[in-house]
Design an enzyme around this catalytic site. Structure first.
Site, PDB file in Angstrom:
ATOM      1  N   ASN A   1      40.047  33.585  46.557  1.00 10.02           N
ATOM      2  CA  ASN A   1      39.253  33.123  45.408  1.00 10.02           C
ATOM      3  C   ASN A   1      40.087  33.148  44.127  1.00 10.02           C
ATOM      4  OD1 ASN A   1      36.314  32.470  46.060  1.00 10.02           O
ATOM      5  ND2 ASN A   1      36.649  34.352  47.233  1.00 10.02           N
TER       6      ASN A   1
ATOM      7  N   ARG B   1      34.680  47.140  45.219  1.00  6.42           N
ATOM      8  CA  ARG B   1      34.183  48.379  44.630  1.00  6.42           C
ATOM      9  C   ARG B   1      32.984  48.065  43.745  1.00  6.42           C
ATOM     10  NH1 ARG B   1      36.823  52.934  44.881  1.00  6.42           N
ATOM     11  NH2 ARG B   1      35.918  53.621  42.913  1.00  6.42           N
TER      12      ARG B   1
ATOM     13  N   HIS C   1      29.790  36.328  45.940  1.00  4.21           N
ATOM     14  CA  HIS C   1      29.281  37.035  47.128  1.00  4.21           C
ATOM     15  C   HIS C   1      29.006  36.015  48.239  1.00  4.21           C
ATOM     16  CE1 HIS C   1      27.311  40.134  49.449  1.00  4.21           C
ATOM     17  NE2 HIS C   1      26.347  39.270  49.692  1.00  4.21           N
TER      18      HIS C   1
ATOM     19  N   ASP D   1      25.085  43.243  37.275  1.00 12.76           N
ATOM     20  CA  ASP D   1      24.294  44.268  36.595  1.00 12.76           C
ATOM     21  C   ASP D   1      24.495  45.585  37.335  1.00 12.76           C
ATOM     22  OD1 ASP D   1      22.727  44.145  38.843  1.00 12.76           O
ATOM     23  OD2 ASP D   1      20.987  43.251  37.846  1.00 12.76           O
TER      24      ASP D   1
ATOM     25  N   GLY E   1      22.937  46.971  39.700  1.00 15.26           N
ATOM     26  CA  GLY E   1      22.623  47.024  41.128  1.00 15.26           C
ATOM     27  C   GLY E   1      23.744  46.448  41.974  1.00 15.26           C
TER      28      GLY E   1
ATOM     29  N   ASP F   1      24.973  43.459  43.953  1.00 19.06           N
ATOM     30  CA  ASP F   1      24.777  42.009  44.151  1.00 19.06           C
ATOM     31  C   ASP F   1      23.405  41.553  43.649  1.00 19.06           C
ATOM     32  OD1 ASP F   1      27.313  41.832  45.387  1.00 19.06           O
ATOM     33  OD2 ASP F   1      26.462  42.408  47.312  1.00 19.06           O
TER      34      ASP F   1
ATOM     35  N   GLU G   1      32.937  29.078  48.486  1.00 16.80           N
ATOM     36  CA  GLU G   1      33.187  30.066  47.429  1.00 16.80           C
ATOM     37  C   GLU G   1      34.238  29.546  46.461  1.00 16.80           C
ATOM     38  OE1 GLU G   1      33.859  34.191  48.546  1.00 16.80           O
ATOM     39  OE2 GLU G   1      32.913  33.831  50.480  1.00 16.80           O
TER      40      GLU G   1
HETATM   41  C1  GRF Z   1      34.977  36.755  49.821  1.00 18.90           C
HETATM   42  O1  GRF Z   1      34.179  36.360  50.887  1.00 18.90           O
HETATM   43  C2  GRF Z   1      34.139  37.343  48.735  1.00 18.90           C
HETATM   44  O2  GRF Z   1      32.931  36.692  48.542  1.00 18.90           O
HETATM   45  C3  GRF Z   1      33.899  38.705  49.318  1.00 18.90           C
HETATM   46  O3  GRF Z   1      35.134  39.097  49.807  1.00 18.90           O
HETATM   47  C4  GRF Z   1      35.844  37.948  50.202  1.00 18.90           C
HETATM   48  C5  GRF Z   1      37.135  37.967  49.468  1.00 18.90           C
HETATM   49  O4  GRF Z   1      37.964  36.913  49.790  1.00 18.90           O
HETATM   50  N1  GRF Z   1      33.235  39.580  48.441  1.00 18.90           N
HETATM   51  P1  GRF Z   1      39.317  36.660  48.962  1.00 18.90           P
HETATM   52  O5  GRF Z   1      39.984  38.009  48.760  1.00 18.90           O
HETATM   53  O6  GRF Z   1      38.961  36.006  47.665  1.00 18.90           O
HETATM   54  O7  GRF Z   1      40.129  35.770  49.844  1.00 18.90           O
END
Ligand code: GRF
Length: 210
Positions: A13, A92, A110, A142, A144, A146, A175
């Site tokens: 990402n 984390r 997420h 926030d 919580g 997710d 994503e």
């Molecule tokens: C993704 O699926 C993200 O949504 C999740 O962990 C994964 C991380 O992928 N929380 P990357 O490290 O961005 O490849």
């Protein structure tokens, strides 16, 4: 807007964000620092390749004291002049220290259509539940897990013979689109947050408002 990206692992990402920036998207975002809690995170190389400072704040050095870890993260973010943070596969939970320093200014990606399947192993949870549509969500963070206001979501059909890996890979493709679109709207100043509802203004509406 100066952005800090927090990662823990692969960093695909993060890579999508850096590539989008290099391709001319994210005009109002500047990647100031990439921070990993995991010294071995493969994703750190994406930052180095893009000449963005890559800094490790190893959570093991502060043991179970989450606030102590977050204070170290905050110091790095402040030194880099960050105005907002993106959690991009950051494994984390972010506590009050960071939430108070960046109120309404932390985004998370997420791999489920929240509020379904928060927490770990979301694609596995989706398969086990038997849903027909999975997907991903970008939301504001926030206190919580997710649970913050949803900026945008992208659906992904679950196929009859899907495995966890196959589904997770198709969600990941979405994503990479969602995180760029959401950060672009955020840094353009095109998000309007009213309690839980987030409206994304079009580029022309956003300009009118600026
Ligand atoms: C993704 O699926 C993200 O949504 C999740 O962990 C994964 C991380 O992928 N929380 P990357 O490290 O961005 O490849």
């Amino acid at each position: 807007m100066r952005i800090g990206v927090l990662i823990s692992g692969r960093g695909s990402n993060l890579d999508a964000l850096l590539k989008a920036k290099a391709a001319g998207r994210l005009a109002h975002a500047q990647f100031a620092v990439v921070l990993s809690n995991n010294p071995d995170a493969p994703g750190l190389r994406h930052a180095r390749d893009a000449d963005v400072p890559a800094i490790v704040v190893n959570h093991r050095e502060t043991g179970r004291d989450r606030d102590a870890h977050d204070r170290r993260v905050l110091e790095v973010a402040r030194n880099a002049g960050c105005e907002a943070l993106v959690l991009a596969g950051y494994m984390r939970i972010v506590g009050e220290v960071l939430l108070e320093a960046f109120p309404g200014r932390i985004l998370n990606i997420h791999p489920s259509l929240l509020p379904a399947f928060p927490g770990l192993n979301a694609p596995r949870q989706a398969l086990d539940w038997g849903v027909k549509i999975a997907g991903c969500t970008v939301h504001l963070v926030d206190s919580g897990v997710d649970s913050g206001p949803i900026i945008l979501q992208r659906p992904v059909p679950v196929l009859p013979d899907d495995t966890e890996d196959a589904l997770a890979a198709r969600i990941l493709e979405q994503e990479h689109i969602a995180i760029v679109d959401a950060l672009e709207a955020f840094t353009d100043g095109r998000l309007r947050v009213e309690e839980r509802r987030v409206r994304i203004l079009s580029e022309s509406e956003g300009n009118d408002d600026a």
